[in-house]
Design a protein around this motif. Structure first.
Motif, PDB file in Angstrom:
ATOM      1  N   GLU A  71       6.735  17.887  -1.214  1.00 41.25           N
ATOM      2  CA  GLU A  71       6.971  18.900  -0.178  1.00 41.25           C
ATOM      3  C   GLU A  71       5.745  19.795   0.017  1.00 41.25           C
ATOM      4  N   GLU A  72       4.826  19.701  -0.915  1.00 44.67           N
ATOM      5  CA  GLU A  72       3.587  20.481  -0.857  1.00 44.67           C
ATOM      6  C   GLU A  72       2.856  20.198   0.470  1.00 44.67           C
ATOM      7  N   PRO A  73       2.147  21.177   1.062  1.00 41.58           N
ATOM      8  CA  PRO A  73       1.467  20.903   2.337  1.00 41.58           C
ATOM      9  C   PRO A  73       0.498  19.728   2.215  1.00 41.58           C
ATOM     10  N   GLY A  74       0.585  18.787   3.115  1.00 40.11           N
ATOM     11  CA  GLY A  74      -0.351  17.665   3.128  1.00 40.11           C
ATOM     12  C   GLY A  74       0.009  16.521   2.210  1.00 40.11           C
ATOM     13  N   ALA A  75       0.956  16.730   1.289  1.00 38.32           N
ATOM     14  CA  ALA A  75       1.229  15.688   0.288  1.00 38.32           C
ATOM     15  C   ALA A  75       1.847  14.439   0.918  1.00 38.32           C
TER      16      ALA A  75
ATOM     17  N   GLY B  27       0.823  -1.211   0.000  1.00 39.26           N
ATOM     18  CA  GLY B  27       0.000   0.000   0.000  1.00 39.26           C
ATOM     19  C   GLY B  27       0.853   1.254   0.000  1.00 39.26           C
ATOM     20  N   LEU B  28       1.880   1.277   0.821  1.00 37.84           N
ATOM     21  CA  LEU B  28       2.741   2.464   0.887  1.00 37.84           C
ATOM     22  C   LEU B  28       3.501   2.666  -0.423  1.00 37.84           C
ATOM     23  N   ILE B  29       4.039   1.561  -0.941  1.00 32.18           N
ATOM     24  CA  ILE B  29       4.759   1.666  -2.219  1.00 32.18           C
ATOM     25  C   ILE B  29       3.805   2.200  -3.285  1.00 32.18           C
ATOM     26  N   THR B  30       2.585   1.635  -3.300  1.00 32.72           N
ATOM     27  CA  THR B  30       1.600   2.028  -4.297  1.00 32.72           C
ATOM     28  C   THR B  30       1.237   3.510  -4.152  1.00 32.72           C
ATOM     29  N   SER B  31       0.995   3.912  -2.916  1.00 30.33           N
ATOM     30  CA  SER B  31       0.533   5.268  -2.675  1.00 30.33           C
ATOM     31  C   SER B  31       1.595   6.299  -3.079  1.00 30.33           C
ATOM     32  N   PHE B  32       2.838   6.056  -2.656  1.00 32.54           N
ATOM     33  CA  PHE B  32       3.914   6.980  -3.024  1.00 32.54           C
ATOM     34  C   PHE B  32       4.160   6.948  -4.526  1.00 32.54           C
ATOM     35  N   ALA B  33       4.135   5.730  -5.095  1.00 34.35           N
ATOM     36  CA  ALA B  33       4.428   5.608  -6.524  1.00 34.35           C
ATOM     37  C   ALA B  33       3.355   6.299  -7.350  1.00 34.35           C
ATOM     38  N   THR B  34       2.106   6.150  -6.931  1.00 31.67           N
ATOM     39  CA  THR B  34       1.035   6.746  -7.732  1.00 31.67           C
ATOM     40  C   THR B  34       1.127   8.270  -7.684  1.00 31.67           C
ATOM     41  N   PHE B  35       1.518   8.791  -6.540  1.00 33.87           N
ATOM     42  CA  PHE B  35       1.668  10.245  -6.444  1.00 33.87           C
ATOM     43  C   PHE B  35       2.816  10.723  -7.337  1.00 33.87           C
ATOM     44  N   LEU B  36       3.981  10.078  -7.170  1.00 37.67           N
ATOM     45  CA  LEU B  36       5.173  10.544  -7.876  1.00 37.67           C
ATOM     46  C   LEU B  36       5.037  10.343  -9.387  1.00 37.67           C
ATOM     47  N   VAL B  37       4.529   9.178  -9.784  1.00 38.20           N
ATOM     48  CA  VAL B  37       4.407   8.891 -11.213  1.00 38.20           C
ATOM     49  C   VAL B  37       3.330   9.783 -11.826  1.00 38.20           C
ATOM     50  N   GLY B  38       2.208   9.930 -11.126  1.00 38.99           N
ATOM     51  CA  GLY B  38       1.112  10.735 -11.654  1.00 38.99           C
ATOM     52  C   GLY B  38       1.539  12.168 -11.939  1.00 38.99           C
TER      53      GLY B  38
ATOM     54  N   ALA C  91      -0.717  12.666   2.884  1.00 39.46           N
ATOM     55  CA  ALA C  91      -1.672  11.954   2.029  1.00 39.46           C
ATOM     56  C   ALA C  91      -1.057  10.681   1.457  1.00 39.46           C
ATOM     57  N   ALA C  92       0.212  10.758   1.041  1.00 38.76           N
ATOM     58  CA  ALA C  92       0.867   9.582   0.449  1.00 38.76           C
ATOM     59  C   ALA C  92       1.013   8.483   1.499  1.00 38.76           C
ATOM     60  N   PHE C  93       1.415   8.886   2.680  1.00 41.61           N
ATOM     61  CA  PHE C  93       1.562   7.914   3.763  1.00 41.61           C
ATOM     62  C   PHE C  93       0.182   7.370   4.155  1.00 41.61           C
ATOM     63  N   GLY C  94      -0.764   8.276   4.348  1.00 47.23           N
ATOM     64  CA  GLY C  94      -2.114   7.875   4.747  1.00 47.23           C
ATOM     65  C   GLY C  94      -2.776   6.978   3.715  1.00 47.23           C
ATOM     66  N   GLY C  95      -2.504   7.224   2.436  1.00 45.95           N
ATOM     67  CA  GLY C  95      -3.091   6.397   1.379  1.00 45.95           C
ATOM     68  C   GLY C  95      -2.654   4.945   1.509  1.00 45.95           C
ATOM     69  N   GLY C  96      -1.369   4.753   1.855  1.00 45.76           N
ATOM     70  CA  GLY C  96      -0.861   3.394   2.047  1.00 45.76           C
ATOM     71  C   GLY C  96      -1.517   2.715   3.236  1.00 45.76           C
ATOM     72  N   VAL C  97      -1.638   3.477   4.321  1.00 41.86           N
ATOM     73  CA  VAL C  97      -2.286   2.928   5.514  1.00 41.86           C
ATOM     74  C   VAL C  97      -3.746   2.600   5.201  1.00 41.86           C
TER      75      VAL C  97
END
Lengths: 311, 247
Positions: free
Chosen positions: B140-144, B117-128, B147-153
């Motif tokens: 570095e954006e506020p909340g990003a 989940g964490l790999i997916t969440s970070f990857a989807t943000f960065l790749v997107g 959100a990436a960490f929370g998405g994995g959880v």
């Protein structure tokens, strides 16, 4: 050594009593045959011993302890309950590996038991491609993986080919010969008589018989002999004079109920009648079992089961 | 002698990796999310970002909607494989302590779902964001980062929620036909109408962590906590069921 001890074991499913105050012990060093018609409670008893179902009353222990309190139980007890009880998508090797891993059994045992069960060449195949006989062999491999002192097999010969049935027979004899405690359930009488030393028979969840097979056969046999002679007329007269009632069979043999081979052999010698064959008749396990069931009222409405698997 | 927890965890890990539908679902969490991310952001991504009122952070995690279906499937199939053909009997013969068996299984399911989940969440943000051009936002954006960490959880919690439910209902089919329509239809439709109650739905609450700014009464972490509560209740119910019932 390790015994299975069942004491006053009772299990109700709703209002139906599957096991009713059952008490018996399975001792090491011999094969105990576990008999009874379908629904007699054999499989339920095995599940209760393994702690899979919860007893309504009584206890079942292995070496004095409940199964659920054993650490790494596969090293103490091996059980085959249902050959279908494996995920079909897993390979046979991985199925055994999950069992070995959980009980700290070396992964090398997996190959050993695969070979021992005659599955050495198909370990990498998925279980759903296996025939019933192969699944049965896999179930036995799983039971043996921890080199256990106690082995419980529920209908092990189900679905096996003739070679497989001989293999099971020799396997359970070997396991008992090594001093292990072996309990094998079956509803096939001839099969059981080929390997069992001791019998535990259930009917409607209750214990009917707990005795050595030899004693059971003797207790249920009416003595008699079969013989062939070159002078049937003279022998018949001699037997009638002694109060026996010989009866001629279709195959030319004579059957003499109530006589022993010793008596008839001596009689024939005194009379000078040559005997070509003289054989004491003993009941087969099937006959003894049917004799038992005909005297037990609870069996009166129960037909002897055919070769369908108990649920 | 007691049983080794490590050994039981190892056994559960072999169980998951050796059944294709289970390990496949886990891989699909990553694969489906990334595929949708690449597809969506490369086609409509910049156009959507131009809409007024668009939350660029929430949009970055749009594909998690698809990943969560895979996560639910993973949790459900990992458990349901024990309820097929009485395989549970074999498992409980090997590990008679039902609590140990259950906790080990859930730990492996939850642990794997969390890592993937964490790999997916970070990857989807960065790749997107690679496709977003001038609209791209950075970690570095506020909340990003939150959100990436929370998405994995969130993905791990949804997998555990489904796993717990499957332990109760003993069927992946039942759980999937309950949860997937709920998430795709009920929660989506009711979520727009009912407002107050819907934010406590397991999916709606958990996805609050993906928003840049707090909307409604629940904060991002509180929302994720509500989802954790749903998962917790399902896990306890599954444990209770397993302990009480005959195998």
């Amino acid at each position: 050594m390790t015994s299975i001890d069942v004491h006053e074991l009772t299990k109700d499913y709703g209002t139906k009593r599957a096991v009713d105050h059952l008490t018996f012990s399975v001792r090491p060093g011999r094969v105990t045959g576990f008999l009874g018609p379908n629904g007699a409670g054999k499989s339920t008893t095995m599940r209760l011993v393994l702690g899979l179902d919860r007893a309504t009353g009584g206890s079942a222990t292995i070496g004095g302890r409940p199964y659920t309190s054993l650490g790494n139980p596969l090293r103490r007890v091996g059980a085959l309950l249902d050959a279908q009880a494996a995920h079909g998508s897993r390979t046979a090797r991985n199925h055994l590996l999950t069992l070995a891993a959980s009980n700290g059994i070396a992964a090398g045992r997996v190959e050993e038991v695969l070979v021992e069960a005659g599955l050495g060449s198909v370990g990498g195949r998925r279980i759903k491609t296996f025939s019933l006989g192969m699944r049965q062999r896999l179930g036995i491999a799983a039971a043996l993986i921890g080199d256990p002192e106690v082995v419980m097999l529920d209908e092990p010969s189900n679905g096996l080919d003739p070679e497989g049935i001989i293999w099971i027979r020799e396997l359970v004899r070997k396991l008992a010969g090594e001093g292990r405690t072996v309990l094998v359930s079956s509803h096939l009488m001839n099969e059981t008589s080929s390997f069992a030393d001791h019998l535990v028979v259930l009917g409607k969840g209750r214990l009917l018989v707990d005795m050595p097979m030899r004693d059971f056969l003797e207790s249920r046999s009416r003595p008699g002999v079969r013989l062939r002679t070159t002078e049937p007329t003279r022998l018949r007269d001699a037997l009638l004079r002694k109060g026996y009632e010989p009866a001629q069979g279709d195959d030319g043999c004579w059957a003499v109920a109530g006589a022993s081979a010793e008596e008839i052999g001596v009689l024939a010698a005194i009379e000078g009648i040559p005997l070509l064959e003289l054989m004491a008749e003993q009941a087969t396990l099937e006959e003894a079992y049917l004799d038992l069931t005909s005297t037990e009222t609870e069996f009166a409405a129960t037909k002897f089961p055919l070769a369908d698997q108990e649920a | 002698m007691t049983m080794s927890t490590t050994a039981v965890l190892h056994s559960e890990w072999i169980k998951i990796k050796s059944v294709r539908s289970v390990s496949g679902s886990l891989i699909a969490v990553f694969a489906a999310t990334l595929f949708v991310t690449v597809f969506a952001s490369s086609t409509v991504g910049q156009a959507e970002a131009d809409n007024p009122g668009n939350d660029p952070l929430f949009s970055a995690f749009y594909a998690l909607n698809f990943g969560q279906i895979a996560a639910i499937s993973f949790g459900a199939t990992a458990l349901s494989s024990e309820f097929l053909n009485g395989a549970l009997r074999t498992s409980l013969t090997a590990v008679p302590s039902r609590s140990l068996f259950y906790v080990a299984k859930m730990a492996v399911v939850g642990g794997l779902a969390l890592v993937v989940g964490l790999i997916t969440s970070f990857a989807t943000f960065l790749v997107g964001q690679l496709f977003m051009g001038e609209y791209a936002i950075r970690l570095e954006e506020p909340g990003a980062l939150r959100a990436a960490f929370g998405g994995g959880v969130y993905l791990a919690l949804m997998a555990l929620f489904a796993a717990g439910l499957t332990a109760v209902l003993r069927s992946a089919l039942a759980v999937l036909s309950l949860l997937i329509p709920f998430i795709l239809i009920v929660s989506f439709v009711v979520g727009g109408v009912a407002g107050g109650v819907a934010q406590y739905f397991p999916d709606q609450a958990g996805q609050l962590v993906l928003h840049a700014h707090q909307e409604g009464g629940l904060g991002p972490w509180t929302g994720l906590g509500v989802t954790a509560g749903w998962a917790g209740v399902a896990l306890v119910a599954g444990w209770w069921t397993l302990r009480k019932r005959d195998a």
